[in-house]
Structures are given as C-alpha cells and as structure tokens.
Design a protein around this motif. Structure first.
Motif, PDB file in Angstrom:
ATOM      1  N   ALA A  66       0.838  -1.207   0.000  1.00  0.00           N
ATOM      2  CA  ALA A  66       0.000   0.000   0.000  1.00  0.00           C
ATOM      3  C   ALA A  66       0.872   1.256   0.000  1.00  0.00           C
ATOM      4  O   ALA A  66       0.635   2.204  -0.760  1.00  0.00           O
ATOM      5  CB  ALA A  66      -0.946   0.006   1.197  1.00  0.00           C
ATOM      6  N   GLN A  67       1.908   1.254   0.842  1.00  0.00           N
ATOM      7  CA  GLN A  67       2.835   2.395   0.876  1.00  0.00           C
ATOM      8  C   GLN A  67       3.612   2.493  -0.435  1.00  0.00           C
ATOM      9  O   GLN A  67       3.844   3.592  -0.947  1.00  0.00           O
ATOM     10  CB  GLN A  67       3.791   2.278   2.075  1.00  0.00           C
ATOM     11  CG  GLN A  67       4.829   3.375   2.158  1.00  0.00           C
ATOM     12  CD  GLN A  67       4.250   4.759   2.427  1.00  0.00           C
ATOM     13  OE1 GLN A  67       3.053   4.941   2.679  1.00  0.00           O
ATOM     14  NE2 GLN A  67       5.102   5.757   2.348  1.00  0.00           N
ATOM     15  N   ALA A  68       4.002   1.363  -1.001  1.00  0.00           N
ATOM     16  CA  ALA A  68       4.723   1.355  -2.275  1.00  0.00           C
ATOM     17  C   ALA A  68       3.866   1.961  -3.380  1.00  0.00           C
ATOM     18  O   ALA A  68       4.364   2.714  -4.222  1.00  0.00           O
ATOM     19  CB  ALA A  68       5.149  -0.064  -2.635  1.00  0.00           C
ATOM     20  N   LEU A  69       2.573   1.661  -3.374  1.00  0.00           N
ATOM     21  CA  LEU A  69       1.661   2.257  -4.354  1.00  0.00           C
ATOM     22  C   LEU A  69       1.578   3.770  -4.167  1.00  0.00           C
ATOM     23  O   LEU A  69       1.592   4.527  -5.139  1.00  0.00           O
ATOM     24  CB  LEU A  69       0.261   1.641  -4.235  1.00  0.00           C
ATOM     25  CG  LEU A  69       0.059   0.298  -4.920  1.00  0.00           C
ATOM     26  CD1 LEU A  69      -1.263  -0.324  -4.494  1.00  0.00           C
ATOM     27  CD2 LEU A  69       0.118   0.456  -6.426  1.00  0.00           C
ATOM     28  N   ARG A  70       1.491   4.226  -2.928  1.00  0.00           N
ATOM     29  CA  ARG A  70       1.431   5.669  -2.662  1.00  0.00           C
ATOM     30  C   ARG A  70       2.713   6.364  -3.126  1.00  0.00           C
ATOM     31  O   ARG A  70       2.665   7.434  -3.731  1.00  0.00           O
ATOM     32  CB  ARG A  70       1.176   5.936  -1.179  1.00  0.00           C
ATOM     33  CG  ARG A  70      -0.260   5.658  -0.740  1.00  0.00           C
ATOM     34  CD  ARG A  70      -0.546   6.150   0.680  1.00  0.00           C
ATOM     35  NE  ARG A  70       0.161   5.384   1.699  1.00  0.00           N
ATOM     36  CZ  ARG A  70      -0.270   4.222   2.202  1.00  0.00           C
ATOM     37  NH1 ARG A  70      -1.416   3.707   1.803  1.00  0.00           N
ATOM     38  NH2 ARG A  70       0.439   3.601   3.126  1.00  0.00           N
ATOM     39  N   LEU A  71       3.859   5.761  -2.861  1.00  0.00           N
ATOM     40  CA  LEU A  71       5.132   6.348  -3.261  1.00  0.00           C
ATOM     41  C   LEU A  71       5.295   6.410  -4.781  1.00  0.00           C
ATOM     42  O   LEU A  71       6.010   7.267  -5.303  1.00  0.00           O
ATOM     43  CB  LEU A  71       6.296   5.576  -2.649  1.00  0.00           C
ATOM     44  CG  LEU A  71       6.484   5.752  -1.146  1.00  0.00           C
ATOM     45  CD1 LEU A  71       7.494   4.747  -0.611  1.00  0.00           C
ATOM     46  CD2 LEU A  71       6.935   7.177  -0.839  1.00  0.00           C
ATOM     47  N   ALA A  79       5.056   2.937 -13.730  1.00  0.00           N
ATOM     48  CA  ALA A  79       3.661   2.523 -13.605  1.00  0.00           C
ATOM     49  C   ALA A  79       3.626   1.369 -12.607  1.00  0.00           C
ATOM     50  O   ALA A  79       4.291   0.348 -12.810  1.00  0.00           O
ATOM     51  CB  ALA A  79       3.106   2.082 -14.949  1.00  0.00           C
ATOM     52  N   VAL A  80       2.879   1.542 -11.525  1.00  0.00           N
ATOM     53  CA  VAL A  80       2.786   0.518 -10.483  1.00  0.00           C
ATOM     54  C   VAL A  80       1.315   0.238 -10.226  1.00  0.00           C
ATOM     55  O   VAL A  80       0.523   1.164 -10.083  1.00  0.00           O
ATOM     56  CB  VAL A  80       3.480   0.974  -9.174  1.00  0.00           C
ATOM     57  CG1 VAL A  80       3.372  -0.103  -8.105  1.00  0.00           C
ATOM     58  CG2 VAL A  80       4.935   1.331  -9.428  1.00  0.00           C
TER      59      VAL A  80
END
Length: 155
Positions: A66-71, A79-80
């Motif tokens: 979830a944090q990786a998506l926000r970053l 593109a993630v």
C-alpha cells in the motif's frame, strides 16, 4: 547450435532461424522478421525493434504494498499497480533507471523490497503485442489465430 549459426553468419552466409524465444533471437540475430498468420508484421534490425519495445515489466514484492503504491505517485515515469499474480505483489513497468530510482525511494521510505522479478522482457513483450498473443496464458487473445513463428535472420 548457437555457435554454428554464429560461425555460418560470420562466414557471410545468411541463416534463417525460426523461433519464439526472443532471448535466443536477440542473442544471435542481427535482423528479424515477425510474422502473424502468414503476414509480416515487423522486419528490421534488432536495435530498431528494441527501440520500439515497451518498458520492462516486473513483479515487485515489498513489506508494504500500500505504501509502495502511494510512493509511486512521486515517480511519474513508473507505472505501479496491484499484480494479478497468484502470490500477490505489485506490477512495475518502467525503464531501468526509473525503476532503480523508485526502488531506492522505497528503501529510503522504509519499505523493504523482498523481490523484484522480470516478468516479461521488453522484446518478448513487443513480440506478444505484434502477434497478439497472451504471454501469461500461452494462447492468443480471444478470437485470434495463433501466430506464426518468429523468423530471425542473421548475416
């Protein structure tokens, strides 16, 4: 076999190689012709083909997706998205330098990168796009005829 093909080509002979293995083709061929249902959909050098290839696709496993998506929002060149892989993780598509910067940012933010796997190499991905083949299922996109073999020509 590769050594023989390379030796024959170095001797001035044109060698026609039929393969779906883009890694093999990229390693030993100078030029390629990609065919689909008997029609040429690409003909040119490996370098020209590589220039048209999409960004590499990776499967990324982190300690906090979830944090990786926000970053990822801070890195517009990557593109993630949530991966459709059975084991979860994220799908990451980016040029190598942009993926490197993103992965470093994850570490700096305290998000551990547990795995980063190349899912589809750029040339393989382009081959699938040109032949409309689904690389994960090993079959055509619905209602399509199977692609013809990739013919790599080296001289």
């Amino acid at each position: 076999m590769r050594a023989l093909v390379t030796r024959l080509a170095a001797g001035g002979l044109t060698v026609l190689l039929s393969s779906h293995n883009m890694d093999e083709v990229e390693e030993i061929c100078d030029n390629v012709t990609i065919m689909r249902t008997g029609r040429v959909v690409y003909h040119g050098s490996i370098d020209q083909l590589r220039a048209q290839a999409p960004d590499p696709s990776h499967r990324l496993v982190t300690s906090d997706d979830a944090q990786a998506l926000r970053l990822a929002a801070d890195h517009p060149a990557v593109a993630v998205a949530v991966s459709g892989h059975p084991d979860g993780g994220l799908a990451l598509r980016a040029q190598p330098a942009d993926a490197d910067a993103y992965v470093l940012a994850l570490g700096q933010a305290g998000v551990a990168v547990r795995a980063l796997h190349l899912e589809i190499a750029p040339l393989e991905s382009l081959f699938f796009m040109l032949t409309e083949t689904d690389p994960t299922a090993g079959r055509d996109v619905p209602a399509q005829t199977p692609p013809d073999a990739l013919a790599g020509v080296t001289s």
